[in-house]
Design a protein around this motif. Structure first.
Motif, short mmCIF file in Angstrom:
data_model
loop_
_atom_site.label_atom_id
_atom_site.label_comp_id
_atom_site.label_asym_id
_atom_site.label_seq_id
_atom_site.Cartn_x
_atom_site.Cartn_y
_atom_site.Cartn_z
N GLU A 238 -1.50 4.89 5.49
CA GLU A 238 -1.08 6.36 5.39
C GLU A 238 -0.45 6.81 4.15
O GLU A 238 -0.09 7.93 3.69
N SER A 239 0.50 5.79 3.53
CA SER A 239 1.45 5.93 2.73
C SER A 239 0.69 5.68 1.15
O SER A 239 1.24 6.00 0.06
N ALA A 240 -0.59 5.11 1.30
CA ALA A 240 -1.10 4.72 -0.04
C ALA A 240 -1.55 6.11 -0.75
O ALA A 240 -1.29 5.99 -2.21
N PRO A 241 -2.12 7.11 -0.27
CA PRO A 241 -2.14 8.58 -1.00
C PRO A 241 -0.87 8.94 -1.70
O PRO A 241 -1.01 9.23 -2.77
N VAL A 242 0.38 8.74 -1.36
CA VAL A 242 1.59 8.73 -1.82
C VAL A 242 1.88 8.11 -3.10
O VAL A 242 2.17 8.74 -4.19
N ASP A 283 -2.52 -5.61 4.93
CA ASP A 283 -1.82 -5.20 3.60
C ASP A 283 -1.79 -3.69 3.61
O ASP A 283 -0.74 -3.16 2.79
N ALA A 284 -2.13 -2.79 4.78
CA ALA A 284 -1.67 -1.44 4.91
C ALA A 284 -0.13 -1.44 5.20
O ALA A 284 0.47 -0.42 4.74
N GLU A 289 5.40 -0.14 3.52
CA GLU A 289 6.96 -0.55 3.21
C GLU A 289 7.30 -0.63 1.77
O GLU A 289 8.26 -0.04 1.66
N ALA A 290 6.20 -0.91 0.98
CA ALA A 290 6.40 -0.81 -0.38
C ALA A 290 6.64 0.64 -1.00
O ALA A 290 7.66 0.88 -1.92
#
Length: 313
Positions: A238-242, A283-284, A289-290
């Protein structure tokens, strides 16, 4: 205008009779007593009248009308409503109505009105010692302090939007007229109560179009296709777009994409090696976390700059 006059008030079905009448124009604006006289004359002239003669002075007319029962709008009960003998036909009877011939003398409009006023007076006195259920869609009345009857109700208020009528808790069941709305089934069962639940916001007794639009605008925002693709590419993070948007914004501020990728990949590598919060092999979770770590690092850098600015001043 057609009406169906029915006599069914006898256990012996052989004495029942239905008379279909097409009303002359002059009858529509005449008294309902003319219909009763016509039916009694036809009835007594037939085999039904031979076995069970009727006296017009001891009979009256009724029509069946749907009503709310016991203060509830959950049922589909209907009652026979007495017609005044001097009532104008078109004012009390609709086209193709079933009109029932019932035992008991007819009453005039003024007599029925006086009786109704007396009934309302008694009901008003009774209500002084009664409470009304506050559950949506119930409205049953019961003695103050109980006993409390069984309750069938809705968890949300009704919605009246344009021509549609439905309960906010049951949006898939709609009605488009009041009579049908009254028969919509409830979704909750329990015990009646006269105590409202405490709430910070005042309770709305019904909702309209404005309320629906507010609920829609307050709901979760739809993700763009780019955000969705970024999430899928990152294994559902869910954080990938950020991270994708931050990479783009930082480039506009002069931070090359290559530099961002180097830092972000380094953070992800460290998270994998340390298995932070059980992220190994996921990976998600690593991306999520990154993003948190990078956000904390940027916040710390901003604070350092702010402190330096204050020190200089």
């Amino acid at each position: 205008m057609k009406v169906f006059l029915r006599y069914e008030e006898n256990d012996d079905e052989s004495t029942h009779k239905t008379l279909k009448i097409t009303l002359p124009k002059s009858w529509k604006t005449g008294p309902t007593s003319r219909l009763l006289d016509q039916f009694i004359e036809s009835y007594n002239a037939g085999k039904e009248g031979e076995a069970n003669p009727l006296n017009a002075t001891a009979m009256h007319l009724c029509v069946r009308r749907r009503v709310a029962t016991n203060g509830s709008i959950n049922g589909d009960a209907a009652i026979l409503k007495d017609l005044p003998s001097d009532g104008i036909v078109v004012e009390f009877i609709s086209d193709r109505d079933d009109v029932y011939v019932c035992h008991g003398p007819s009453r005039t409009n003024s007599e029925i009105k006086a009786e109704r006023e007396e009934q309302l007076k008694r009901e008003k006195e009774d209500k002084k010692n009664q409470s009304q259920c506050v559950h949506f869609g119930c409205n049953k009345r019961f003695p103050k302090g109980g006993p409390y009857p069984e309750c069938h109700f809705h968890s949300g208020p009704p919605v009246f939007h344009e021509t549609a009528k439905f309960w906010s808790c049951c949006p898939d069941k709609k009605a488009y007229d009041w009579e049908s709305f009254q028969t919509l089934p409830t979704c909750q069962t329990g015990i009646c109560t006269d105590v409202r639940e405490e709430s910070d916001a005042p309770r709305k007794e019904f909702l309209g179009g404005c309320d629906l639009r507010e609920q829609i605008s307050a709901g979760p925002k739809l993700r763009s296709i780019d955000d969705f693709n970024a999430s899928v590419a990152a294994g559902g993070s869910e954080s990938a777009p950020v991270a994708v948007r931050l990479r783009s914004v930082l480039k506009e501020l002069g931070v090359e994409n290559e530099l961002f990728d180097q830092v972000f990949d380094g953070i992800k590598k460290e998270i994998r090696e340390k298995n932070v919060n059980g992220t190994e092999g996921d990976d998600a979770k690593v991306v999520d976390e990154a993003v948190k770590v990078l956000g904390a690092m940027l916040k710390s850098a901003m604070k350092s700059i702010a402190v330096e600015q204050l020190r200089i001043r």
